[in-house]
Write a protein that holds these residues in place. Structure first.
Motif, PDB file in Angstrom:
ATOM      1  N   GLY A   7     -52.529 -36.660 -17.629  1.00  0.00           N
ATOM      2  CA  GLY A   7     -51.996 -37.291 -18.832  1.00  0.00           C
ATOM      3  C   GLY A   7     -51.290 -36.311 -19.752  1.00  0.00           C
ATOM      4  N   GLU A   8     -50.095 -36.678 -20.179  1.00  0.00           N
ATOM      5  CA  GLU A   8     -49.233 -35.928 -21.081  1.00  0.00           C
ATOM      6  C   GLU A   8     -48.618 -34.678 -20.449  1.00  0.00           C
ATOM      7  N   TYR A  58     -42.502 -40.648 -19.146  1.00  0.00           N
ATOM      8  CA  TYR A  58     -43.576 -39.745 -19.559  1.00  0.00           C
ATOM      9  C   TYR A  58     -44.919 -40.433 -19.359  1.00  0.00           C
ATOM     10  N   PHE A  59     -45.853 -39.768 -18.694  1.00  0.00           N
ATOM     11  CA  PHE A  59     -47.172 -40.348 -18.423  1.00  0.00           C
ATOM     12  C   PHE A  59     -48.149 -39.943 -19.518  1.00  0.00           C
ATOM     13  N   TRP A  60     -48.594 -40.927 -20.295  1.00  0.00           N
ATOM     14  CA  TRP A  60     -49.475 -40.659 -21.432  1.00  0.00           C
ATOM     15  C   TRP A  60     -50.928 -40.506 -21.029  1.00  0.00           C
ATOM     16  N   GLY A  61     -51.307 -40.955 -19.872  1.00  0.00           N
ATOM     17  CA  GLY A  61     -52.687 -40.825 -19.429  1.00  0.00           C
ATOM     18  C   GLY A  61     -53.278 -42.155 -19.039  1.00  0.00           C
ATOM     19  N   TYR A  62     -54.574 -42.176 -18.936  1.00  0.00           N
ATOM     20  CA  TYR A  62     -55.313 -43.354 -18.504  1.00  0.00           C
ATOM     21  C   TYR A  62     -56.066 -43.974 -19.684  1.00  0.00           C
ATOM     22  N   GLU A  68     -51.799 -47.839 -25.398  1.00  0.00           N
ATOM     23  CA  GLU A  68     -51.256 -48.194 -26.718  1.00  0.00           C
ATOM     24  C   GLU A  68     -50.134 -47.252 -27.132  1.00  0.00           C
ATOM     25  N   VAL A  69     -50.328 -45.959 -26.912  1.00  0.00           N
ATOM     26  CA  VAL A  69     -49.298 -44.984 -27.266  1.00  0.00           C
ATOM     27  C   VAL A  69     -48.061 -45.209 -26.399  1.00  0.00           C
ATOM     28  N   ALA A  70     -48.260 -45.402 -25.106  1.00  0.00           N
ATOM     29  CA  ALA A  70     -47.138 -45.623 -24.188  1.00  0.00           C
ATOM     30  C   ALA A  70     -46.343 -46.865 -24.570  1.00  0.00           C
ATOM     31  N   GLY A  71     -47.029 -47.896 -25.014  1.00  0.00           N
ATOM     32  CA  GLY A  71     -46.356 -49.129 -25.414  1.00  0.00           C
ATOM     33  C   GLY A  71     -45.480 -48.975 -26.643  1.00  0.00           C
TER      34      GLY A  71
END
Length: 93
Positions: A7-8, A58-62, A68-71
């Protein structure tokens, strides 16, 4: 690549333009804090929606918090593929 995404620190790319496994430098802004986000990541994944030479997902994680951040990520940015000295980028159809 067959390895777990971190993630990140991972991104999905278009393999026609960016080599899978390549180091990438990303310069953008965090979607919730709006602070600068300048980071070295790895091109670890591909995706059917990722099209073009300078498109990186960009992969924000699981988990729910990362989702929520990715959205909220709508910020444009810049990406550089880091290559060995003397090597030129290429397109692979």
């Amino acid at each position: 690549m067959g390895t777990p995404l971190l993630g990140e620190y991972a991104g999905a790319i278009d393999r026609h333009y960016i080599t899978l496994g390549a180091p990438l430098f990303v310069a953008t802004a965090h979607p919730t804090t709006k602070k600068a986000l300048n980071r070295l990541i790895m091109a670890q994944d591909t995706g059917s929606a990722i099209k073009g030479a300078v498109r990186v997902d960009y992969f924000w994680g699981y988990g729910d918090e990362a989702g929520e951040v990715a959205g909220k990520m709508k910020t444009t940015g810049y990406v550089w593929q880091l290559l060995p000295n003397g090597m030129k980028p290429g397109y692979q159809p």
